[in-house]
Design an enzyme around this catalytic site. Structure first.
Site, mmCIF file in Angstrom:
data_model
loop_
_atom_site.group_PDB
_atom_site.id
_atom_site.type_symbol
_atom_site.label_atom_id
_atom_site.label_comp_id
_atom_site.label_asym_id
_atom_site.label_seq_id
_atom_site.Cartn_x
_atom_site.Cartn_y
_atom_site.Cartn_z
ATOM 1 N N GLY A 74 0.836 -1.190 0.000
ATOM 2 C CA GLY A 74 0.000 0.000 0.000
ATOM 3 C C GLY A 74 0.873 1.243 0.000
ATOM 4 O O GLY A 74 2.048 1.186 0.382
ATOM 5 N N GLN A 79 2.984 10.026 1.248
ATOM 6 C CA GLN A 79 4.303 9.400 1.363
ATOM 7 C C GLN A 79 5.221 9.763 0.201
ATOM 8 O O GLN A 79 6.431 9.561 0.284
ATOM 9 C CB GLN A 79 4.171 7.868 1.448
ATOM 10 C CG GLN A 79 3.572 7.393 2.768
ATOM 11 C CD GLN A 79 3.516 5.888 2.809
ATOM 12 O OE1 GLN A 79 2.612 5.279 2.226
ATOM 13 N NE2 GLN A 79 4.471 5.263 3.474
ATOM 14 N N CYS A 119 6.212 0.045 7.575
ATOM 15 C CA CYS A 119 5.820 1.257 6.842
ATOM 16 C C CYS A 119 7.011 1.721 6.019
ATOM 17 O O CYS A 119 8.122 1.807 6.535
ATOM 18 C CB CYS A 119 5.400 2.337 7.834
ATOM 19 S SG CYS A 119 4.920 3.882 7.047
ATOM 20 N N LEU A 120 6.776 2.010 4.752
ATOM 21 C CA LEU A 120 7.879 2.437 3.886
ATOM 22 C C LEU A 120 8.506 3.746 4.370
ATOM 23 O O LEU A 120 9.654 4.031 4.047
ATOM 24 C CB LEU A 120 7.393 2.604 2.438
ATOM 25 C CG LEU A 120 6.911 1.326 1.737
ATOM 26 C CD1 LEU A 120 6.366 1.657 0.360
ATOM 27 C CD2 LEU A 120 8.027 0.292 1.631
ATOM 28 N N HIS A 161 -4.326 1.747 7.530
ATOM 29 C CA HIS A 161 -2.960 2.284 7.623
ATOM 30 C C HIS A 161 -2.784 3.469 6.661
ATOM 31 O O HIS A 161 -2.236 4.506 7.035
ATOM 32 C CB HIS A 161 -1.979 1.142 7.286
ATOM 33 C CG HIS A 161 -0.526 1.517 7.298
ATOM 34 N ND1 HIS A 161 0.371 0.975 8.204
ATOM 35 C CD2 HIS A 161 0.199 2.349 6.511
ATOM 36 C CE1 HIS A 161 1.586 1.477 7.964
ATOM 37 N NE2 HIS A 161 1.500 2.313 6.941
ATOM 38 N N GLU A 162 -3.270 3.304 5.418
ATOM 39 C CA GLU A 162 -3.073 4.361 4.421
ATOM 40 C C GLU A 162 -3.989 5.563 4.681
ATOM 41 O O GLU A 162 -3.589 6.699 4.462
ATOM 42 C CB GLU A 162 -3.275 3.808 2.998
ATOM 43 C CG GLU A 162 -2.435 2.580 2.630
ATOM 44 C CD GLU A 162 -0.938 2.729 2.865
ATOM 45 O OE1 GLU A 162 -0.440 3.866 2.960
ATOM 46 O OE2 GLU A 162 -0.259 1.690 2.974
ATOM 47 N N HIS A 165 -2.315 7.689 7.068
ATOM 48 C CA HIS A 165 -1.300 8.556 6.438
ATOM 49 C C HIS A 165 -1.931 9.847 5.919
ATOM 50 O O HIS A 165 -1.338 10.924 6.026
ATOM 51 C CB HIS A 165 -0.639 7.840 5.252
ATOM 52 C CG HIS A 165 0.545 7.003 5.618
ATOM 53 N ND1 HIS A 165 1.646 7.503 6.277
ATOM 54 C CD2 HIS A 165 0.820 5.688 5.382
ATOM 55 C CE1 HIS A 165 2.544 6.528 6.448
ATOM 56 N NE2 HIS A 165 2.065 5.411 5.923
HETATM 57 ZN ZN ZN Z 1 2.939 3.542 6.031
#
Ligand code: ZN
Length: 196
Positions: A74, A79, A119-120, A161-162, A165
């Site tokens: 995702g 991000q 998480c990236l 999660h997204e 963000h």
């Molecule tokens: Zn993340």
């Protein structure tokens, strides 16, 4: 173990050299485009997508490619530094990319589930996060058409999660103070050493 932005944490954490060199190079290049903790954009609240034009289609394609190269499941627009309420995900490698604009969690189950998330934007960090097990989400597709999604398991987790963000919320905010401290240590290690 289900994972969020990062799909192969075990390989990454314990055997960083075992990724195919080409895959790893692509992944590192993709990760360089992802904003990391400390970047204020990750704490900003993204704005509604108002125009469903070619630029938005391009943005969706770019985010999907970046997510794939980064081996993520995702990715939220914030991000990559774009303050748009836009997220993409693919929880099954066979499935096509899902892109949601202006997602709203309309309903969440009382039943919760705890699972590890990566998480990236937080390289090297994995935290056990408790979230509602099922959600119903309304959104718009990249053409602006309304969509409604009922999700459970990994899909429900990725969406939550997204969406977090898009509101400037990170998994660090979803855990205890002790877990957060430990995570910050791991993050410093990951950013200062090893792969850099
Ligand atoms: Zn993340």
């Amino acid at each position: 173990m289900s994972e969020l932005d990062v799909v192969e944490p075990e390989q990454e954490q314990e055997h960083p050299d075992e990724l195919d060199p080409e895959v790893k190079a692509r992944r590192d290049a993709a990760l360089a485009h992802v904003r990391k903790l400390g970047d204020p954009v990750l704490r900003a609240k993204a704005l509604r997508v108002e125009r469903f034009d070619d630029l938005l289609q391009d943005e969706v394609q770019r985010m999907g490619a970046l997510m794939d190269d980064a081996l993520g499941v995702g990715l939220a627009a914030t991000q990559v530094g774009v303050l748009h309420r836009l997220l993409v995900y693919r929880t099954d490698s066979e499935a096509s990319l899902v892109a949601l604009a202006n997602p709203v969690i309309e309903w969440a189950s009382e039943e919760t589930e705890a699972a590890d998330e990566g998480c990236l934007s937080l390289p090297g960090v994995h935290l056990e996060v408790t979230r509602p097990a099922r959600v119903r989400v309304s959104a718009q597709d990249p053409a602006g058409e309304p969509v409604e999604i009922e999700a459970e398991g990994l899909e429900a987790r990725v969406i939550q999660h997204e969406v977090d963000h898009l509101d400037g919320i990170l998994i660090l905010d979803r855990v205890s103070k002790e877990q957060r401290k430990q995570a910050m240590r791991e993050l410093r290690q990951a950013l200062s050493g090893r792969d850099a």
